[in-house]
Enzyme design. Structure first.
Site, PDB file in Angstrom:
ATOM      1  N   ALA A 272      38.459   7.260   3.857  1.00 29.55           N
ATOM      2  CA  ALA A 272      37.862   6.796   5.106  1.00 29.55           C
ATOM      3  C   ALA A 272      38.996   6.241   5.953  1.00 29.55           C
ATOM      4  O   ALA A 272      39.685   5.308   5.554  1.00 29.55           O
ATOM      5  CB  ALA A 272      36.817   5.716   4.823  1.00 29.55           C
ATOM      6  N   SER A 273      39.199   6.844   7.105  1.00 29.99           N
ATOM      7  CA  SER A 273      40.366   6.519   7.929  1.00 29.99           C
ATOM      8  C   SER A 273      40.316   5.085   8.440  1.00 29.99           C
ATOM      9  O   SER A 273      39.249   4.475   8.579  1.00 29.99           O
ATOM     10  CB  SER A 273      40.451   7.472   9.117  1.00 29.99           C
ATOM     11  OG  SER A 273      40.551   8.807   8.687  1.00 29.99           O
ATOM     12  N   MET A 274      41.501   4.553   8.725  1.00 26.26           N
ATOM     13  CA  MET A 274      41.640   3.229   9.312  1.00 26.26           C
ATOM     14  C   MET A 274      40.887   3.197  10.646  1.00 26.26           C
ATOM     15  O   MET A 274      41.126   4.030  11.523  1.00 26.26           O
ATOM     16  CB  MET A 274      43.131   2.962   9.524  1.00 26.26           C
ATOM     17  CG  MET A 274      43.500   1.582   9.955  1.00 26.26           C
ATOM     18  SD  MET A 274      45.323   1.461   9.983  1.00 26.26           S
ATOM     19  CE  MET A 274      45.523  -0.247  10.495  1.00 26.26           C
TER      20      MET A 274
ATOM     21  N   ARG B 190      29.683   1.181   8.917  1.00 26.49           N
ATOM     22  CA  ARG B 190      30.690   1.867   8.100  1.00 26.49           C
ATOM     23  C   ARG B 190      30.346   1.837   6.609  1.00 26.49           C
ATOM     24  O   ARG B 190      30.631   2.784   5.891  1.00 26.49           O
ATOM     25  CB  ARG B 190      32.067   1.227   8.339  1.00 26.49           C
ATOM     26  CG  ARG B 190      33.229   2.067   7.788  1.00 26.49           C
ATOM     27  CD  ARG B 190      34.543   1.347   7.935  1.00 26.49           C
ATOM     28  NE  ARG B 190      35.681   2.189   7.586  1.00 26.49           N
ATOM     29  CZ  ARG B 190      36.832   1.734   7.105  1.00 26.49           C
ATOM     30  NH1 ARG B 190      36.988   0.424   6.917  1.00 26.49           N
ATOM     31  NH2 ARG B 190      37.820   2.544   6.814  1.00 26.49           N
TER      32      ARG B 190
END
Length: 395
Positions: A94-96, A42
């Site tokens: 940036a999504s969970m 990530r």
């Protein structure tokens, strides 16, 4: 193909992230999805400055240059990370990770199909490339050549492509309007949106195979919450249910115009009507997501805002429909919670509509978000509770 994290520290952070995601979901992720998270680092998809929620409605910056350890820990936290601001507001994030995992599970992409299964060549259209991380996970799950990701913002699309290349992924990355899909690579088996919508674009339906899956966060003017998972049919229609998670930024459109200025109550006093209500404004706009979700589905265009300045009343709930210029205000005098003053003006009596919707929600047994479903046909869209026989809204 995606690469794998190359330091023990990063591997340990991935382990921690997977444990946090499992805790959120109440169960471990399928092995195939765990492998995808391990193979798509990530941190390689994040800018050197990111912003974390500060718990008070604001955001705290974390810089890689000055806080390298804090930045890396944030990169592998189960938290949404803002990656860009526009005009002082978050415009990309940036999504969970647990939200990403939930959506991939709904899309049916986490179990490996048998070699003879028609799904072995599953083709995925991602709407909203963002940082590229979600597309990287998709590449790990179905293969680079099977993934197309689209973003309206050319800068974001270019950045996503660079991030994906760094991580060893090579999907098709396109700068285009997500509402229009991407016809050159049709037909798709899955359409997965990383932004919220208040209706299903017709292009998403026409570009999917029969039996395909559409997974998208949902929004309304009243309530931005929920995720919809639809299955397409042979005749180009779709049906599915809402799920009680996710709040995403709304889909951007190239032709979008800002809402017109809100009509001020004082400027339309002559057209206003006055009454009272025993329905508490907090019942409809106080944080009960089930009630607010129902209202958002059944009272289109209506939004709300709280005014605690004391200028008009101790507390005022302001309702607006920018399209018609209609507005309403529900005032609490600070003394009694049994009776509230209501002012309404414009072609719509917004408070009356809200109160009617709330009563209907109570009559239905106060259903939760997960009891709602949506059917899309050539004739329009119907929202239902428990089964398509119980329609609560249609357009």
């Amino acid at each position: 193909m995606p690469t794998t994290p190359d330091t023990p520290a990063t591997s340990g952070l991935v382990d921690g992230l997977l444990a946090a995601v499992a805790e959120q979901l109440g169960r471990p992720l399928p092995a195939r999805l765990q492998d995808a998270f391990r193979s798509v680092p990530r941190h390689r998809f994040l800018p050197d400055r990111i912003w974390l929620r500060d718990g008070s409605g604001g955001y705290t910056p974390v810089d890689r240059a000055t806080e390298p350890d804090g930045w890396l820990v944030a990169a592998y936290s189960d938290e949404p990370l803002v990656t860009r601001f526009t005009d002082g507001l978050p415009s990309s994030s940036a999504s969970m990770p647990s939200m990403v995992a939930r959506m991939l599970l709904l899309a049916g992409l986490t179990e490996a199909p048998a070699p003879h299964d028609a799904r072995a060549g599953v083709r995925v259209l991602e709407l909203g490339a963002g940082t590229g991380f979600n597309a990287g996970l998709l590449c790990a799950l179905v293969g680079d050549e099977q993934v197309t990701t689209v973003d309206l913002d050319p800068t974001l699309a270019t950045g996503a492509q660079e991030n994906l290349k760094t991580a060893g992924c090579a999907p098709t990355v396109v700068a285009a309007d997500g509402a229009l899909g991407w016809p050159p690579n049709t037909p798709y088996d899955v359409a997965l949106a990383t932004f919220s919508v208040d209706r299903i674009p017709s292009a998403w339906l026409t570009q999917l195979r029969p039996g395909g899956r559409i997974v998208t966060p949902w929004t309304s003017a009243w309530c931005s919450y929920g995720t919809l998972a639809l299955t397409t049919t042979e005749d180009g229609e779709a049906q599915g249910r809402f799920h009680s998670f996710a709040s995403f930024m709304q889909m951007a459109r190239p032709d979008a115009e800002p809402d017109p200025p809100l009509a001020e109550p004082e400027g339309a006093a002559g057209a206003a009507t006055y009454s009272s209500t025993g329905l508490s404004p907090w019942a409809v706009a106080g944080g009960d997501l089930d009630a607010e979700f129902h209202i958002g589905l059944t009272v289109p265009g209506a939004s709300f805002a709280w005014d605690t300045s004391g200028e008009h009343a101790a507390t005022r709930l302001r309702l607006d429909d920018p399209t018609s210029g209609s507005w309403a205000a529900v005032d609490y005098d600070g003394r009694t919670a049994a009776d509230f003053a209501v002012t309404q003006a414009g072609s719509r009596r917004l408070w009356d509509e809200i109160a009617k919707a709330y009563r209907r929600w109570e009559e239905l047994g106060r259903p939760s978000v997960g009891r709602y479903g949506l059917t899309v046909t050539s004739g329009g869209t119907a929202v239902w509770v428990d089964s398509p026989a119980i329609t609560v809204a249609a357009r």
